[in-house]
Write a protein that holds these residues in place. Structure first.
Motif, PDB file in Angstrom:
ATOM      1  N   VAL B  69       0.863  -1.341   0.033  1.00 39.43           N
ATOM      2  CA  VAL B  69       0.090   0.129  -0.133  1.00 39.43           C
ATOM      3  C   VAL B  69       0.895   1.190   0.361  1.00 39.43           C
ATOM      4  CG1 VAL B  69      -1.753   1.436   1.185  1.00 39.43           C
ATOM      5  CG2 VAL B  69      -1.800  -1.113   1.012  1.00 39.43           C
ATOM      6  N   LYS B  70       2.018   1.389   0.891  1.00 40.78           N
ATOM      7  CA  LYS B  70       2.754   2.259   0.715  1.00 40.78           C
ATOM      8  C   LYS B  70       3.677   2.450  -0.683  1.00 40.78           C
ATOM      9  CE  LYS B  70       7.337   2.416   2.965  1.00 40.78           C
ATOM     10  NZ  LYS B  70       7.837   2.625   4.193  1.00 40.78           N
ATOM     11  N   GLY B  71       3.771   1.257  -1.303  1.00 40.22           N
ATOM     12  CA  GLY B  71       4.354   1.410  -2.701  1.00 40.22           C
ATOM     13  C   GLY B  71       3.593   1.984  -3.741  1.00 40.22           C
ATOM     14  N   PHE B  72       2.284   1.636  -3.413  1.00 44.08           N
ATOM     15  CA  PHE B  72       1.247   2.210  -4.383  1.00 44.08           C
ATOM     16  C   PHE B  72       1.231   3.736  -4.367  1.00 44.08           C
ATOM     17  CE2 PHE B  72      -0.753  -2.187  -5.346  1.00 44.08           C
ATOM     18  CZ  PHE B  72      -0.940  -1.848  -6.941  1.00 44.08           C
ATOM     19  N   PHE B  73       1.177   4.059  -3.242  1.00 46.58           N
ATOM     20  CA  PHE B  73       0.833   5.655  -2.693  1.00 46.58           C
ATOM     21  C   PHE B  73       2.302   6.215  -3.375  1.00 46.58           C
ATOM     22  CE2 PHE B  73       1.112   9.496  -0.238  1.00 46.58           C
ATOM     23  CZ  PHE B  73      -0.275  10.018  -0.590  1.00 46.58           C
ATOM     24  N   ILE B  74       3.302   5.880  -3.104  1.00 48.29           N
ATOM     25  CA  ILE B  74       4.458   6.599  -3.308  1.00 48.29           C
ATOM     26  C   ILE B  74       4.905   6.550  -4.832  1.00 48.29           C
ATOM     27  CG2 ILE B  74       7.028   6.709  -2.998  1.00 48.29           C
ATOM     28  CD1 ILE B  74       6.804   6.046  -0.138  1.00 48.29           C
ATOM     29  N   ASN B  75       4.421   5.371  -5.460  1.00 48.14           N
ATOM     30  CA  ASN B  75       4.701   5.326  -6.727  1.00 48.14           C
ATOM     31  C   ASN B  75       3.596   6.190  -7.656  1.00 48.14           C
ATOM     32  OD1 ASN B  75       7.098   3.501  -6.506  1.00 48.14           O
ATOM     33  ND2 ASN B  75       5.661   1.773  -6.426  1.00 48.14           N
ATOM     34  N   SER B  76       2.364   6.637  -7.059  1.00 47.23           N
ATOM     35  CA  SER B  76       1.702   7.361  -7.776  1.00 47.23           C
ATOM     36  C   SER B  76       1.879   8.956  -7.501  1.00 47.23           C
ATOM     37  CB  SER B  76       0.210   6.830  -6.914  1.00 47.23           C
ATOM     38  OG  SER B  76      -0.018   5.852  -7.096  1.00 47.23           O
ATOM     39  N   TYR B  77       2.780   9.316  -6.564  1.00 47.25           N
ATOM     40  CA  TYR B  77       3.050  10.590  -6.112  1.00 47.25           C
ATOM     41  C   TYR B  77       3.500  11.556  -7.222  1.00 47.25           C
ATOM     42  CZ  TYR B  77       5.301  14.546  -3.825  1.00 47.25           C
ATOM     43  OH  TYR B  77       5.790  15.878  -3.466  1.00 47.25           O
ATOM     44  N   ARG B  78       3.054  12.516  -7.593  1.00 52.37           N
ATOM     45  CA  ARG B  78       3.470  13.551  -8.523  1.00 52.37           C
ATOM     46  C   ARG B  78       3.768  14.901  -7.701  1.00 52.37           C
ATOM     47  NH1 ARG B  78       3.313   9.313 -10.525  1.00 52.37           N
ATOM     48  NH2 ARG B  78       2.655   8.678 -12.645  1.00 52.37           N
ATOM     49  N   THR B  79       4.676  15.595  -8.095  1.00 50.87           N
ATOM     50  CA  THR B  79       5.005  16.899  -7.510  1.00 50.87           C
ATOM     51  C   THR B  79       3.754  18.016  -7.548  1.00 50.87           C
ATOM     52  OG1 THR B  79       6.271  17.703  -8.949  1.00 50.87           O
ATOM     53  CG2 THR B  79       7.508  16.635  -7.402  1.00 50.87           C
ATOM     54  N   ASP B  80       3.063  17.887  -8.419  1.00 48.78           N
ATOM     55  CA  ASP B  80       2.117  18.982  -8.705  1.00 48.78           C
ATOM     56  C   ASP B  80       0.849  18.494  -8.857  1.00 48.78           C
ATOM     57  OD1 ASP B  80       2.638  17.208 -10.830  1.00 48.78           O
ATOM     58  OD2 ASP B  80       2.552  18.841 -12.669  1.00 48.78           O
ATOM     59  N   ILE B  81       0.428  17.244  -8.378  1.00 50.72           N
ATOM     60  CA  ILE B  81      -0.894  16.611  -8.494  1.00 50.72           C
ATOM     61  C   ILE B  81      -1.358  16.427  -7.084  1.00 50.72           C
ATOM     62  CG2 ILE B  81      -2.277  14.898  -9.257  1.00 50.72           C
ATOM     63  CD1 ILE B  81      -0.488  14.944 -11.798  1.00 50.72           C
ATOM     64  N   HIS B  82      -2.669  17.051  -6.571  1.00 56.50           N
ATOM     65  CA  HIS B  82      -3.363  16.407  -5.369  1.00 56.50           C
ATOM     66  C   HIS B  82      -3.757  15.125  -5.618  1.00 56.50           C
ATOM     67  CE1 HIS B  82      -5.646  16.518  -1.977  1.00 56.50           C
ATOM     68  NE2 HIS B  82      -6.911  17.194  -2.616  1.00 56.50           N
ATOM     69  N   MET B  83      -3.529  14.562  -4.570  1.00 55.09           N
ATOM     70  CA  MET B  83      -3.802  13.183  -4.619  1.00 55.09           C
ATOM     71  C   MET B  83      -4.301  12.659  -3.219  1.00 55.09           C
ATOM     72  SD  MET B  83      -1.932   9.687  -5.797  1.00 55.09           S
ATOM     73  CE  MET B  83      -0.724   9.672  -4.499  1.00 55.09           C
ATOM     74  N   ALA B  84      -5.240  11.627  -3.093  1.00 53.11           N
ATOM     75  CA  ALA B  84      -5.377  11.283  -1.699  1.00 53.11           C
ATOM     76  C   ALA B  84      -5.489   9.630  -1.854  1.00 53.11           C
ATOM     77  CB  ALA B  84      -6.762  11.834  -1.266  1.00 53.11           C
ATOM     78  N   LEU B  85      -5.249   8.866  -0.926  1.00 54.02           N
ATOM     79  CA  LEU B  85      -5.296   7.637  -0.656  1.00 54.02           C
ATOM     80  C   LEU B  85      -6.334   7.365   0.396  1.00 54.02           C
ATOM     81  CD1 LEU B  85      -4.090   4.539  -0.866  1.00 54.02           C
ATOM     82  CD2 LEU B  85      -2.993   5.053   0.956  1.00 54.02           C
ATOM     83  N   GLU B  86      -7.398   6.538   0.070  1.00 54.98           N
ATOM     84  CA  GLU B  86      -8.378   5.869   1.050  1.00 54.98           C
ATOM     85  C   GLU B  86      -8.001   4.588   1.572  1.00 54.98           C
ATOM     86  OE1 GLU B  86     -10.439   7.405   2.935  1.00 54.98           O
ATOM     87  OE2 GLU B  86     -10.631   9.599   1.937  1.00 54.98           O
ATOM     88  N   ALA B  87      -7.392   4.285   2.607  1.00 56.81           N
ATOM     89  CA  ALA B  87      -7.310   2.920   2.724  1.00 56.81           C
ATOM     90  C   ALA B  87      -7.779   2.572   4.138  1.00 56.81           C
ATOM     91  CB  ALA B  87      -5.798   2.758   3.080  1.00 56.81           C
ATOM     92  N   THR B  88      -8.279   1.242   3.976  1.00 63.75           N
ATOM     93  CA  THR B  88      -8.998   0.371   5.188  1.00 63.75           C
ATOM     94  C   THR B  88      -8.145  -0.748   5.631  1.00 63.75           C
ATOM     95  OG1 THR B  88     -11.141   1.441   4.935  1.00 63.75           O
ATOM     96  CG2 THR B  88     -11.067  -0.168   6.413  1.00 63.75           C
ATOM     97  N   TYR B  89      -7.322  -0.842   6.639  1.00 60.96           N
ATOM     98  CA  TYR B  89      -6.757  -2.205   6.828  1.00 60.96           C
ATOM     99  C   TYR B  89      -7.392  -2.890   7.947  1.00 60.96           C
ATOM    100  CZ  TYR B  89      -2.780   0.692   5.358  1.00 60.96           C
ATOM    101  OH  TYR B  89      -1.711   1.659   4.502  1.00 60.96           O
TER     102      TYR B  89
END
Lengths: 202, 202
Positions: B69-89
């Protein structure tokens, strides 16, 4: 560390405040405009409201919370934009407070008249968490039965039930489940995702 | 209606499967490309995985769920794009099943080496739900203390605790809270939002 310092809801609310913390995610370069338009269009005069970087929180009577969150979603809908709402409804946290709520208002929903003519299909998932209950699985089964009765239940998946149907049928089911929680549980949490225009086929 | 027909987790898992259901929301016209790139880059060979219209579900050992899950988030990160992850463990649902999981794998995280050099700040909120526990508020206080110990706790808000800091510090805290849940509770749910580049000032 005092408990007051560590919990997000402190003191004990006596007046039955229902709350919802929600975020709208329009997957579009125009997300700011879409959200601001929705804020402009949705009547929030009967709820307490606070927005931060992560979400908007509304608090008040159950019917107004349901009305306002449905309002924000429908007023943000665009026929060609993939958008998801993540919303967590809650009532009864032992540490909740009476502050930050509008309970001295009438019961007439502020947005419903403008919303009721707008129809489109949504996909949704929901998970219901009855807190402090040893027999919580029974309550979960009951709220799934509400979704089935309303013909919006389309299946189970890991960790969530899947709902699908007209936007009003799904949001009205969410409201009915909040009513169930209010009437049968000291403290419930209902976590919901509502999505439109997903490019994913499955 | 049988209970099997109404619940999302059926049978009882004996092998301690941890799961996470998550959605990435890049607020951009390029959301499909961003998500597909992330799927391409993130190693998911040590978890079971299924994507539907609403979310991706991964299941397996706790450390691999955290890693992926950390991988998906960091690999989706762009410096100029607002992004949110919603995760339920989640772990320990009385109706969970042993199927749909990869437990016969080693403990070495597949993504961590590639991720550990990437640093940026995130804002996060989390809510912890210990199920079937009368004294659940005590457990909630404990996991907030974990966030404080790790210097990522920045305050309480209605229905959630607010976390902020370097992406690794926040995700490592999430993993530590899952460890707390695994070691101290029969069944826990941890609901998390992680956001970057929000245009909201507050």
């Amino acid at each position: 560390m005092g408990i007051k310092d560590s919990l997000w809801c402190i003191g004990g609310a006596s007046r039955g405040v229902t709350g919802c913390k929600f975020s709208l995610y329009p997957m579009s370069d125009q997300f700011i405009t879409i959200i601001l338009d929705s804020i402009e269009t949705t009547d929030t005069t009967k709820v307490w409201k606070l927005t931060d970087k992560l979400a908007t929180c509304v608090r008040g009577k159950r019917s107004h919370i349901a009305d306002v969150v449905k309002g924000f979603f429908i007023n943000s809908y665009r026929t060609d934009i993939h958008m998801a709402l993540e919303a967590t409804y809650s009532k009864g946290c032992p540490g909740d407070i009476d502050a930050d709520s509008f309970m001295d208002v009438d019961n007439e929903k502020s947005n419903e008249v403008k919303l009721k003519g707008k129809h489109f299909d949504v996909n949704s998932k929901m998970s219901f968490y009855p807190m402090g209950e040893v027999d919580y699985m029974e309550h979960i089964a009951k709220v799934v039965m509400i979704a089935k009765k309303n013909n919006v239940f389309v299946g189970s998946s890991h960790y969530a039930s899947l709902l699908s149907g007209d936007v009003h049928d799904v949001f009205d089911t969410i409201e009915e489940i909040c009513k169930y929680g209010e009437e049968n549980l000291a403290h419930y949490i209902l976590q919901v995702t509502v999505s439109v225009n997903s490019p994913t086929k499955l």
